[in-house]
Design an enzyme around this catalytic site. Structure first.
Site, PDB file in Angstrom:
ATOM      1  N   LYS A 207      54.902  34.959  21.748  1.00 50.06           N
ATOM      2  CA  LYS A 207      55.209  34.614  23.100  1.00 50.06           C
ATOM      3  C   LYS A 207      54.406  36.130  23.723  1.00 50.06           C
ATOM      4  O   LYS A 207      55.247  36.931  23.708  1.00 50.06           O
ATOM      5  CB  LYS A 207      55.810  33.788  24.002  1.00 50.06           C
ATOM      6  N   LYS A 209      53.025  37.875  27.148  1.00 54.20           N
ATOM      7  CA  LYS A 209      52.919  37.407  28.682  1.00 54.20           C
ATOM      8  C   LYS A 209      51.939  38.628  28.956  1.00 54.20           C
ATOM      9  O   LYS A 209      51.423  40.017  28.489  1.00 54.20           O
ATOM     10  CB  LYS A 209      54.650  39.211  29.127  1.00 54.20           C
ATOM     11  N   ASP A 237      51.792  33.270  28.425  1.00 57.93           N
ATOM     12  CA  ASP A 237      51.729  33.484  30.275  1.00 57.93           C
ATOM     13  C   ASP A 237      51.451  34.068  31.428  1.00 57.93           C
ATOM     14  O   ASP A 237      51.349  35.028  31.499  1.00 57.93           O
ATOM     15  CB  ASP A 237      53.290  34.042  30.208  1.00 57.93           C
ATOM     16  N   ASN A 239      51.882  34.488  34.432  1.00 64.53           N
ATOM     17  CA  ASN A 239      52.794  34.190  35.528  1.00 64.53           C
ATOM     18  C   ASN A 239      51.984  34.295  36.451  1.00 64.53           C
ATOM     19  O   ASN A 239      51.915  34.472  37.906  1.00 64.53           O
ATOM     20  CB  ASN A 239      53.000  35.595  35.548  1.00 64.53           C
ATOM     21  N   GLU A 262      51.820  28.656  29.558  1.00 64.35           N
ATOM     22  CA  GLU A 262      52.405  29.240  30.586  1.00 64.35           C
ATOM     23  C   GLU A 262      52.024  29.962  32.118  1.00 64.35           C
ATOM     24  O   GLU A 262      51.665  30.298  31.785  1.00 64.35           O
ATOM     25  CB  GLU A 262      53.666  29.804  29.452  1.00 64.35           C
ATOM     26  N   ASN A 285      58.363  28.279  34.540  1.00 61.97           N
ATOM     27  CA  ASN A 285      59.167  28.605  35.032  1.00 61.97           C
ATOM     28  C   ASN A 285      59.133  29.284  36.001  1.00 61.97           C
ATOM     29  O   ASN A 285      60.105  30.260  36.782  1.00 61.97           O
ATOM     30  CB  ASN A 285      59.798  29.445  34.548  1.00 61.97           C
ATOM     31  N   ASP A 309      66.542  28.283  32.824  1.00 61.24           N
ATOM     32  CA  ASP A 309      66.957  28.867  32.661  1.00 61.24           C
ATOM     33  C   ASP A 309      68.017  29.159  33.583  1.00 61.24           C
ATOM     34  O   ASP A 309      68.212  28.871  34.976  1.00 61.24           O
ATOM     35  CB  ASP A 309      66.375  30.430  33.503  1.00 61.24           C
ATOM     36  N   HIS A 336      63.608  29.911  29.848  1.00 62.40           N
ATOM     37  CA  HIS A 336      62.562  31.660  30.362  1.00 62.40           C
ATOM     38  C   HIS A 336      63.908  32.207  29.740  1.00 62.40           C
ATOM     39  O   HIS A 336      65.423  32.014  29.854  1.00 62.40           O
ATOM     40  CB  HIS A 336      62.583  31.388  31.763  1.00 62.40           C
ATOM     41  N   ASN A 338      64.690  36.830  31.074  1.00 62.98           N
ATOM     42  CA  ASN A 338      64.326  38.026  31.971  1.00 62.98           C
ATOM     43  C   ASN A 338      65.414  38.826  31.276  1.00 62.98           C
ATOM     44  O   ASN A 338      66.451  38.665  30.276  1.00 62.98           O
ATOM     45  CB  ASN A 338      64.906  37.670  33.567  1.00 62.98           C
TER      46      ASN A 338
END
Length: 440
Positions: A207, A209, A237, A239, A262, A285, A309, A336, A338
């Site tokens: 994945k 980011k 992703d 975001n 995502e 998420n 999550d 998800h 962190n």
């Protein structure tokens, strides 16, 4: 070191032990651990990540572990909740949830999200409850001689698959030496980072980011990954910082390269507009982070996959409730991540092991953490061939390292950080940086 092992006991012995089990004491300890300069849609990770470690002690000598966000406002809430839980039965999870909610009755809900400002609409009650729920399940497992996965319904898999989590990043924080990963600010750098992930950990999903560079450049990085690893499923992703037209354009471009896209946009409505135009499954998420988000997202057909999550959803018990709702309405699940330590990792593994419809490889930040930075005794959790063996010892199957906890709390005191602020840190390095959504 506290011993997390116990033996299987008879039914009569179980009744005797649970009858004398009450919460005697709860400690809430903020800790800090080194974090690389990982770039994201709201800035860059600071040199230290913050977490809070919960240790719940019972009258009969057992203890349970929980882990959650370490922002100062969140730690204050955890301590207020802990006061309410003294004397409660850790087997009565409904009472635990009610007492946590009671402790938050006068809270304004602002701050302490621990996610760098990217996800701010999670349920306050669930966000505080999560670590206590995990700790109580850890206690239950130790008393009964059962792993948490059994308490959640039993293992449906003996290993849990994880994806390699790729980040655009600088070679080092200002004033520090370059780390072992090096810089990744272009497609070649991302491919080089992915090779380390695949070679060192055996990941069979990757994945990226995104939301950092213009979408065409990030699409180019995905295409380079697809060329380098044609048999590995890929995710991207951004975001939530793309506009609907941008997301549709890039979605069409990457339909043959991605397993799923995502959070291309931030809202349920915008993601629904994208999903109606592209063939790619959409995951989230960010627009579905609490139970109240499920009805509008399902009605709008905004997403295909919810990245659960347990820190958002109230712990492991309520995450199982989410899995039932997802199954009912035809949603799929992944997980998800962190920046986290070993307690959260163990909880994630037990949840995924006991949840059949978490059938995509889960996210994890585990490779980005230094081995010496943790509060659990090492040796139980490790990634091989992209997967982790589910612990089978009672409870979470991990031990607290008391000396490591003290050392990492001192690191928290020394680092001076009291909340996560990716944007502020980026602006201290690049004063021209602006927070924008959508950015493209």
């Amino acid at each position: 070191m506290l011993d997390a092992t116990t033996h299987h006991v008879s039914t009569d012995e179980q009744h005797r032990r649970t009858a004398s089990c009450r919460i005697r004491e709860i400690t809430v300890t903020p800790v800090a651990f080194a974090d690389p300069p990982l770039l994201n849609s709201v800035g860059v990770h600071e040199p230290f990540a913050l977490r809070a470690i919960i240790v719940v002690h019972t009258e009969n000598g057992h203890y349970g572990l929980g882990e959650t966000y370490g922002d100062e406002a969140h730690v204050a809430r955890l301590r207020r909740a802990a006061e309410e839980l003294i004397g409660a039965d850790p087997f009565n999870l409904n009472l635990i949830a009610r007492l946590v909610s009671q402790s938050l009755a006068q809270d304004d809900g602002q701050g302490g999200h621990g996610t760098g400002g990217m996800v701010t609409t999670t349920s306050l009650d669930d966000r505080v409850l999560s670590a206590f729920n995990v700790a109580c399940l850890d206690i239950q497992g130790k008393i009964l001689g059962l792993p948490v996965s059994t308490l959640l319904g039993g293992c449906v898999r003996e290993h849990v698959d994880f994806s390699g989590y790729l980040f655009y990043k600088w070679a080092n924080h200002p004033g520090q030496e370059p780390d072992r990963w090096g810089a990744a600010v272009d497609p070649a750098g991302i491919v080089s980072q992915a090779r380390i992930m695949v070679n060192d950990y055996g990941f069979r999903a990757l994945k990226l980011k995104g939301g950092v560079f213009p979408p065409d450049l990030e699409a180019e990085a995905v295409e380079a990954l697809h060329q380098e690893f044609p048999d590995i499923p890929l995710r991207l992703d951004p975001n939530g910082v793309w506009s609907v037209p941008t997301a549709i354009k890039v979605g069409h471009r990457l339909e043959s390269s991605l397993e799923y896209l995502e959070d291309p946009c931030l809202s349920i409505a915008d993601n629904a507009a994208v999903r109606a135009e592209v063939a790619l499954p959409l995951a989230t998420n960010m627009c579905v982070v609490a139970f109240d988000d499920l009805p509008p997202a399902i009605e709008a057909k905004a997403v295909d996959i919810v990245l659960s999550d347990h820190h958002f959803w109230g712990g492991l018990s309520r995450s199982k409730l989410l899995s039932g709702m997802a199954e009912t309405f035809g949603l799929r699940l992944s997980m998800h991540s962190n920046s986290h330590l070993g307690i959260s990792f163990a909880a994630m593994i037990h949840l995924a092991a006991a949840t059949e419809n978490i059938d995509y490889a889960c996210d994890t930040h585990w490779p980005w953490k230094r081995e010496e930075d943790d509060v659990i005794v090492p040796g139980v959790l490790s990634i091989h061939e992209g997967r982790v063996k589910v612990p089978t010892a009672p409870g979470l199957g991990i031990e607290l390292d008391v000396q490591a906890l003290a050392r990492m709390h001192q690191q928290y005191l020394d680092c001076g950080l009291r909340q996560r602020n990716d944007t502020g840190y980026m602006q201290s390095i690049d004063p021209s940086y602006e927070l924008k959504s959508p950015r493209w």
